[in-house]
Design a protein around this motif. Sequence first.
Motif, PDB file in Angstrom:
ATOM      1  N   LEU A  71       0.807  -1.225   0.000  1.00 48.89           N
ATOM      2  CA  LEU A  71       0.000   0.000   0.000  1.00 48.89           C
ATOM      3  C   LEU A  71       0.838   1.273   0.000  1.00 48.89           C
ATOM      4  O   LEU A  71       0.351   2.314  -0.433  1.00 48.89           O
ATOM      5  CB  LEU A  71      -0.974   0.007   1.183  1.00 48.89           C
ATOM      6  N   GLY A  72       2.073   1.209   0.433  1.00 42.24           N
ATOM      7  CA  GLY A  72       2.938   2.382   0.404  1.00 42.24           C
ATOM      8  C   GLY A  72       3.393   2.755  -0.994  1.00 42.24           C
ATOM      9  O   GLY A  72       3.830   3.880  -1.232  1.00 42.24           O
ATOM     10  N   ARG A  73       3.272   1.820  -1.934  1.00 42.82           N
ATOM     11  CA  ARG A  73       3.747   2.096  -3.290  1.00 42.82           C
ATOM     12  C   ARG A  73       2.722   1.823  -4.385  1.00 42.82           C
ATOM     13  O   ARG A  73       2.962   2.098  -5.554  1.00 42.82           O
ATOM     14  CB  ARG A  73       5.010   1.299  -3.584  1.00 42.82           C
ATOM     15  N   ALA A  74       1.567   1.283  -4.005  1.00 43.22           N
ATOM     16  CA  ALA A  74       0.540   0.982  -5.000  1.00 43.22           C
ATOM     17  C   ALA A  74      -0.846   1.042  -4.364  1.00 43.22           C
ATOM     18  O   ALA A  74      -1.007   0.742  -3.187  1.00 43.22           O
ATOM     19  CB  ALA A  74       0.767  -0.396  -5.608  1.00 43.22           C
ATOM     20  N   VAL A  75      -1.821   1.426  -5.186  1.00 42.81           N
ATOM     21  CA  VAL A  75      -3.210   1.493  -4.741  1.00 42.81           C
ATOM     22  C   VAL A  75      -3.980   0.368  -5.433  1.00 42.81           C
ATOM     23  O   VAL A  75      -3.969   0.292  -6.665  1.00 42.81           O
ATOM     24  CB  VAL A  75      -3.841   2.855  -5.115  1.00 42.81           C
ATOM     25  N   PRO A  76      -4.646  -0.496  -4.677  1.00 49.58           N
ATOM     26  CA  PRO A  76      -5.469  -1.522  -5.316  1.00 49.58           C
ATOM     27  C   PRO A  76      -6.768  -0.898  -5.826  1.00 49.58           C
ATOM     28  O   PRO A  76      -7.436  -0.159  -5.114  1.00 49.58           O
ATOM     29  CB  PRO A  76      -5.732  -2.531  -4.196  1.00 49.58           C
ATOM     30  N   LEU A  77      -7.105  -1.206  -7.081  1.00 52.03           N
ATOM     31  CA  LEU A  77      -8.321  -0.686  -7.698  1.00 52.03           C
ATOM     32  C   LEU A  77      -9.021  -1.793  -8.466  1.00 52.03           C
ATOM     33  O   LEU A  77      -8.379  -2.550  -9.192  1.00 52.03           O
ATOM     34  CB  LEU A  77      -7.988   0.448  -8.678  1.00 52.03           C
ATOM     35  N   ALA A 108       5.875  -9.341  -8.265  1.00 50.65           N
ATOM     36  CA  ALA A 108       7.032  -9.329  -9.172  1.00 50.65           C
ATOM     37  C   ALA A 108       6.790  -8.366 -10.340  1.00 50.65           C
ATOM     38  O   ALA A 108       7.702  -7.642 -10.750  1.00 50.65           O
ATOM     39  CB  ALA A 108       7.329 -10.733  -9.683  1.00 50.65           C
ATOM     40  N   GLU A 109       5.578  -8.326 -10.869  1.00 53.08           N
ATOM     41  CA  GLU A 109       5.254  -7.375 -11.937  1.00 53.08           C
ATOM     42  C   GLU A 109       5.364  -5.944 -11.416  1.00 53.08           C
ATOM     43  O   GLU A 109       5.890  -5.067 -12.101  1.00 53.08           O
ATOM     44  CB  GLU A 109       3.856  -7.632 -12.483  1.00 53.08           C
ATOM     45  N   LEU A 110       4.865  -5.719 -10.213  1.00 50.27           N
ATOM     46  CA  LEU A 110       4.962  -4.395  -9.608  1.00 50.27           C
ATOM     47  C   LEU A 110       6.428  -4.010  -9.425  1.00 50.27           C
ATOM     48  O   LEU A 110       6.818  -2.869  -9.713  1.00 50.27           O
ATOM     49  CB  LEU A 110       4.221  -4.396  -8.270  1.00 50.27           C
ATOM     50  N   ASP A 111       7.254  -4.948  -8.998  1.00 47.98           N
ATOM     51  CA  ASP A 111       8.688  -4.711  -8.814  1.00 47.98           C
ATOM     52  C   ASP A 111       9.365  -4.310 -10.126  1.00 47.98           C
ATOM     53  O   ASP A 111      10.331  -3.542 -10.126  1.00 47.98           O
ATOM     54  CB  ASP A 111       9.388  -5.959  -8.250  1.00 47.98           C
ATOM     55  N   ARG A 112       8.854  -4.823 -11.239  1.00 50.96           N
ATOM     56  CA  ARG A 112       9.417  -4.489 -12.553  1.00 50.96           C
ATOM     57  C   ARG A 112       8.897  -3.157 -13.094  1.00 50.96           C
ATOM     58  O   ARG A 112       9.192  -2.780 -14.222  1.00 50.96           O
ATOM     59  CB  ARG A 112       9.105  -5.602 -13.557  1.00 50.96           C
ATOM     60  N   LEU A 141      -2.961  -3.194  -9.288  1.00 53.15           N
ATOM     61  CA  LEU A 141      -2.196  -2.439  -8.293  1.00 53.15           C
ATOM     62  C   LEU A 141      -1.580  -1.273  -9.056  1.00 53.15           C
ATOM     63  O   LEU A 141      -0.648  -1.456  -9.839  1.00 53.15           O
ATOM     64  CB  LEU A 141      -1.109  -3.302  -7.657  1.00 53.15           C
ATOM     65  N   ARG A 142      -2.150  -0.098  -8.871  1.00 51.90           N
ATOM     66  CA  ARG A 142      -1.666   1.082  -9.577  1.00 51.90           C
ATOM     67  C   ARG A 142      -0.517   1.716  -8.783  1.00 51.90           C
ATOM     68  O   ARG A 142      -0.703   2.149  -7.639  1.00 51.90           O
ATOM     69  CB  ARG A 142      -2.778   2.121  -9.747  1.00 51.90           C
ATOM     70  N   PRO A 143       0.674   1.745  -9.376  1.00 53.67           N
ATOM     71  CA  PRO A 143       1.814   2.348  -8.661  1.00 53.67           C
ATOM     72  C   PRO A 143       1.518   3.817  -8.316  1.00 53.67           C
ATOM     73  O   PRO A 143       0.902   4.545  -9.104  1.00 53.67           O
ATOM     74  CB  PRO A 143       2.965   2.246  -9.670  1.00 53.67           C
ATOM     75  N   THR A 144       1.948   4.224  -7.134  1.00 55.15           N
ATOM     76  CA  THR A 144       1.696   5.601  -6.692  1.00 55.15           C
ATOM     77  C   THR A 144       2.797   6.563  -7.128  1.00 55.15           C
ATOM     78  O   THR A 144       2.626   7.757  -7.032  1.00 55.15           O
ATOM     79  CB  THR A 144       1.541   5.664  -5.166  1.00 55.15           C
ATOM     80  N   ALA A 145       3.931   6.040  -7.555  1.00 52.10           N
ATOM     81  CA  ALA A 145       5.023   6.937  -7.976  1.00 52.10           C
ATOM     82  C   ALA A 145       5.256   6.851  -9.460  1.00 52.10           C
ATOM     83  O   ALA A 145       4.848   5.992 -10.147  1.00 52.10           O
ATOM     84  CB  ALA A 145       6.305   6.567  -7.240  1.00 52.10           C
TER      85      ALA A 145
END
Length: 145
Positions: A71-77, A108-112, A141-145
Amino acid sequence: MTVGEMLAATVPMARTLNLEFLETTGERAVLRLPDQSEFHNHVGGPHAGAMFTLAESASGAVVLAAFGEQLGRAVPLAVKAGIAYKKLAMGPVTATATIGRPAADVVAELDRGERPEFCVNVEIRREDGAVTGEMAITWTLRPTA
């Protein structure tokens, strides 16, 4: 604070429908919609909108449990949802949500640097065990940055 308490505190519809959070893990969430006449339809069972909200809330609970550390780096939608009403629902109903692929693959996808999408499947059942509805919800998971 549990996932159920967090959702009840932040999602007014979960409170409005008095949803009960029976089980919440990173693999599965089980929520119950009590039998409440103010949410009945024209045949005396839970309104389709109430059952949709129950299923969507169960999916949100499993997503938060599985990806709460992100949650610190992505918002679930929720991206899209489809529901099939299979049998007449009467009385209290329970929704069981499960994630369609391993959470580690999504992370892993978010990490990439990607915006992962994944499906959550939900079954809605009457107290006698009959499946009254099935829902498939695509989440991201939408990245926040």
